[in-house]
Design a protein around this motif. Structure first.
Motif, PDB file in Angstrom:
ATOM      1  N   GLN A 262       0.801  -1.216   0.000  1.00 19.43           N
ATOM      2  CA  GLN A 262       0.000   0.000   0.000  1.00 19.43           C
ATOM      3  C   GLN A 262       0.841   1.278   0.000  1.00 19.43           C
ATOM      4  O   GLN A 262       0.292   2.361  -0.171  1.00 19.43           O
ATOM      5  CB  GLN A 262      -0.922  -0.003   1.224  1.00 19.43           C
ATOM      6  N   PHE A 263       2.143   1.148   0.211  1.00 20.54           N
ATOM      7  CA  PHE A 263       2.965   2.344   0.324  1.00 20.54           C
ATOM      8  C   PHE A 263       4.178   2.244  -0.595  1.00 20.54           C
ATOM      9  O   PHE A 263       4.655   1.156  -0.931  1.00 20.54           O
ATOM     10  CB  PHE A 263       3.445   2.527   1.781  1.00 20.54           C
ATOM     11  N   GLY A 264       4.672   3.445  -0.971  1.00 24.52           N
ATOM     12  CA  GLY A 264       5.885   3.513  -1.786  1.00 24.52           C
ATOM     13  C   GLY A 264       7.135   3.475  -0.927  1.00 24.52           C
ATOM     14  O   GLY A 264       7.090   3.206   0.278  1.00 24.52           O
ATOM     15  N   ASP A 265       8.260   3.792  -1.569  1.00 23.25           N
ATOM     16  CA  ASP A 265       9.542   3.727  -0.861  1.00 23.25           C
ATOM     17  C   ASP A 265       9.748   4.886   0.100  1.00 23.25           C
ATOM     18  O   ASP A 265      10.579   4.787   1.005  1.00 23.25           O
ATOM     19  CB  ASP A 265      10.695   3.704  -1.870  1.00 23.25           C
ATOM     20  N   ARG A 302      20.966   7.735   2.305  1.00 24.33           N
ATOM     21  CA  ARG A 302      21.312   7.162   3.613  1.00 24.33           C
ATOM     22  C   ARG A 302      20.103   6.449   4.227  1.00 24.33           C
ATOM     23  O   ARG A 302      20.225   5.344   4.763  1.00 24.33           O
ATOM     24  CB  ARG A 302      21.816   8.258   4.543  1.00 24.33           C
ATOM     25  N   VAL A 303      18.934   7.112   4.136  1.00 21.92           N
ATOM     26  CA  VAL A 303      17.725   6.494   4.710  1.00 21.92           C
ATOM     27  C   VAL A 303      17.367   5.221   3.954  1.00 21.92           C
ATOM     28  O   VAL A 303      17.018   4.191   4.560  1.00 21.92           O
ATOM     29  CB  VAL A 303      16.554   7.495   4.692  1.00 21.92           C
ATOM     30  N   MET A 304      17.448   5.257   2.627  1.00 20.08           N
ATOM     31  CA  MET A 304      17.137   4.059   1.845  1.00 20.08           C
ATOM     32  C   MET A 304      18.068   2.903   2.200  1.00 20.08           C
ATOM     33  O   MET A 304      17.651   1.738   2.259  1.00 20.08           O
ATOM     34  CB  MET A 304      17.248   4.373   0.346  1.00 20.08           C
ATOM     35  N   LYS A 305      19.327   3.209   2.453  1.00 19.39           N
ATOM     36  CA  LYS A 305      20.261   2.161   2.841  1.00 19.39           C
ATOM     37  C   LYS A 305      19.886   1.578   4.202  1.00 19.39           C
ATOM     38  O   LYS A 305      19.960   0.356   4.409  1.00 19.39           O
ATOM     39  CB  LYS A 305      21.675   2.734   2.884  1.00 19.39           C
ATOM     40  N   PRO A 310      16.453   0.329  -2.440  1.00 15.80           N
ATOM     41  CA  PRO A 310      17.452   0.832  -3.396  1.00 15.80           C
ATOM     42  C   PRO A 310      17.577   2.353  -3.345  1.00 15.80           C
ATOM     43  O   PRO A 310      16.581   3.063  -3.119  1.00 15.80           O
ATOM     44  CB  PRO A 310      16.929   0.351  -4.751  1.00 15.80           C
ATOM     45  N   ARG A 311      18.785   2.819  -3.571  1.00 17.20           N
ATOM     46  CA  ARG A 311      19.025   4.263  -3.593  1.00 17.20           C
ATOM     47  C   ARG A 311      18.373   4.879  -4.826  1.00 17.20           C
ATOM     48  O   ARG A 311      17.915   4.176  -5.719  1.00 17.20           O
ATOM     49  CB  ARG A 311      20.522   4.554  -3.597  1.00 17.20           C
ATOM     50  N   GLY A 312      18.394   6.229  -4.871  1.00 19.74           N
ATOM     51  CA  GLY A 312      17.919   6.920  -6.061  1.00 19.74           C
ATOM     52  C   GLY A 312      16.478   7.348  -6.027  1.00 19.74           C
ATOM     53  O   GLY A 312      15.940   7.745  -7.062  1.00 19.74           O
ATOM     54  N   LEU A 313      15.822   7.274  -4.842  1.00 20.30           N
ATOM     55  CA  LEU A 313      14.453   7.795  -4.768  1.00 20.30           C
ATOM     56  C   LEU A 313      14.452   9.282  -5.100  1.00 20.30           C
ATOM     57  O   LEU A 313      13.566   9.799  -5.775  1.00 20.30           O
ATOM     58  CB  LEU A 313      13.872   7.541  -3.374  1.00 20.30           C
TER      59      LEU A 313
END
Length: 481
Positions: A262-265, A302-305, A310-313
């Motif tokens: 239901q939610f994105g990254d 940093r938060v994605m890690k 995956p990075r690049g949001l």
């Protein structure tokens, strides 16, 4: 008859948004380290360049970069620009303008994000804030706290550092216009020119105020360049972009773990907002407050890690590539993004101007002449019937050593010349003068032609010992035949 009911009062509408102080959070990452590098390099160049020495011989100043307004010279290492060669300066300014267009076309507002003086000094002052007041939360608490002895002491200490940096900035600027060591001694001894003190005062005040307090307001409201850059960006421009198709709908980490479909990254941590030096939310899309510094990319990566995504949001990307990625296609390589036709055209024009300037610089001669004929009277009739004209001739020796220069006449048959420092009896078609190093020697030259000579054009020619020559066409006035 009942009195009419007055219309309800309309509350006033404010056209101005109340300013909210931006307290960027400290962040580490590739783009932050690149900003550190650019800041150190630009400040080092600005503050250190006037102190570099460059040996040009005994007859020229030894400051590597000097704008010598008194003698109308511009020195840059081995290059010396004279007033009549201002086209070199104009060419460099044109290259700087086209260079900004080139950078904007390729990577958006990267100039604003990394190398603009307002950005560099604002970044420096923000590091002073962290040094004195602590990181973001500590500074926000201090702002809201009532005035106390501790808060006054901190403000006085911080603003004193601001003032030192601002004064150093203004002092460094005037060093470009005079010999730095000499001007420094004269400045502190009170013997410098009044314009030096006035310039330092103005630059100290503007740096202190714009870098210490105005900050992002300069970028958003005062600077015209963001408006120009916005008109130059299109769907092919590489800019800092939030990939909403991947990040929306937002949800906290706990919610997204319970309902992963239901939610994105985007975990809605607001770290991208916290680190932004202008206080914008990049998730709201491209906006004029974004200076493309990419600190939000460092924070988001940093938060994605940390959450295992995956990075690049938030990333450097074109709008075209975002649409491709949203449709499931692979993004294009960066080199293809940077080589679209408009960028190549800008680069071609920029390079052509640079090559032309280098060619002109490499082929210019260091000998020159200018001639100004007298207008009143245009000629004089001598007792023997000959005709005399008078001219002011300047011989330019553009080398850092004295040279013997030969001045001669081309055309005007039978004419001879002499100067104020010689006898008329010594008149000849060629005279020689020693011209001091790096000066233009003015000569009062009299040219006499035989009886019957009519109006015509001729040339003064100057020749140096090395064989360099220059000539100037002028007219010879005579009575009508």
């Amino acid at each position: 008859m009942k009195p009419s009911t007055p219309p309800p009062a309309v509350p006033p509408v404010s056209l101005y948004e109340k300013h909210t102080t931006v307290h960027p959070k400290r962040i580490d990452g590739p783009f932050r380290r690149f900003k550190w590098l650019v800041m150190v390099l630009t400040l080092g160049i600005y503050y250190g360049t006037p102190w570099l020495r460059w040996d040009r011989g005994a007859y020229a100043p030894d400051q590597a970069v000097l704008i010598d307004l008194a003698n109308r010279r511009f020195y840059m290492f081995d290059i010396e620009i004279w007033p009549h060669e201002f086209y070199f300066v104009a060419g460099l300014l044109i290259m700087a303008g086209i260079g900004l267009f080139l950078v904007t076309s390729a990577v958006g507002r990267a100039w604003c994000g990394y190398a603009c003086p307002q950005t560099v000094w604002t970044d420096l002052f923000q590091h002073v804030d962290r040094f004195v007041d602590g990181d973001r939360n500590a500074r926000m608490r201090l702002d809201k706290a009532p005035w106390s002895a501790g808060k006054i002491a901190r403000r006085f200490w911080k603003w004193s550092i601001y003032l030192v940096i601002a004064f150093w900035t203004g002092g460094a600027w005037i060093m470009y216009f005079a010999d730095a060591p000499t001007l420094t001694r004269d400045f502190w001894a009170g013997n410098a020119a009044p314009v030096a003190y006035a310039t330092v005062a103005v630059l100290t005040g503007t740096t202190f105020w714009l870098g210490g307090f105005m900050r992002e307001q300069v970028c958003v409201y005062m600077c015209p360049w963001p408006r120009i850059q916005t008109a130059m960006l299109d769907e092919k421009s590489l800019i800092v972009t939030y990939k909403d198709w991947r990040g929306e709908p937002r949800g906290s980490l706990k919610k997204s773990q319970k309902n992963p479909d239901q939610f994105g990254d985007c975990v809605d941590c607001n770290q991208c907002v916290a680190v932004c030096p202008t206080g914008i939310d990049i998730r709201e899309g491209p906006q004029i407050g974004c200076i493309t510094c990419a600190l939000c990319i460092d924070a988001c990566d940093r938060v994605m890690k940390e959450v295992g995504r995956p990075r690049g949001l938030i990333d450097y990307a074109t709008l075209e590539d975002c649409e491709r990625e949203a449709a499931g296609a692979e993004p294009r390589p960066v080199w293809k993004t940077l080589t679209h036709p408009r960028t190549l055209i800008y680069f071609g024009v920029w390079s052509a101007i640079g090559v032309a300037l280098l060619f002109a610089l490499g082929t210019r001669e260091r000998t020159g002449i200018t001639v100004q004929p007298d207008r009143n009277p245009p000629y004089m009739l001598m007792s023997d019937g000959s005709v005399r004209n008078s001219y002011t001739v300047k011989l330019r020796n553009m080398q850092s050593r004295p040279r013997e220069m030969e001045l001669s006449l081309t055309g005007l048959p039978g004419a001879k010349m002499w100067t104020d420092d010689m006898s008329k009896d010594g008149a000849a078609r060629t005279i020689t003068r020693e011209v001091a190093a790096d000066v233009a020697l003015p000569l009062r030259v009299y040219v006499v032609a035989p009886r019957g000579t009519g109006r015509q054009e001729f040339h003064f020619v100057v020749t140096s010992p090395e064989g360099e020559s220059d000539q100037s066409e002028t007219g010879f006035n005579a009575p009508e035949q």
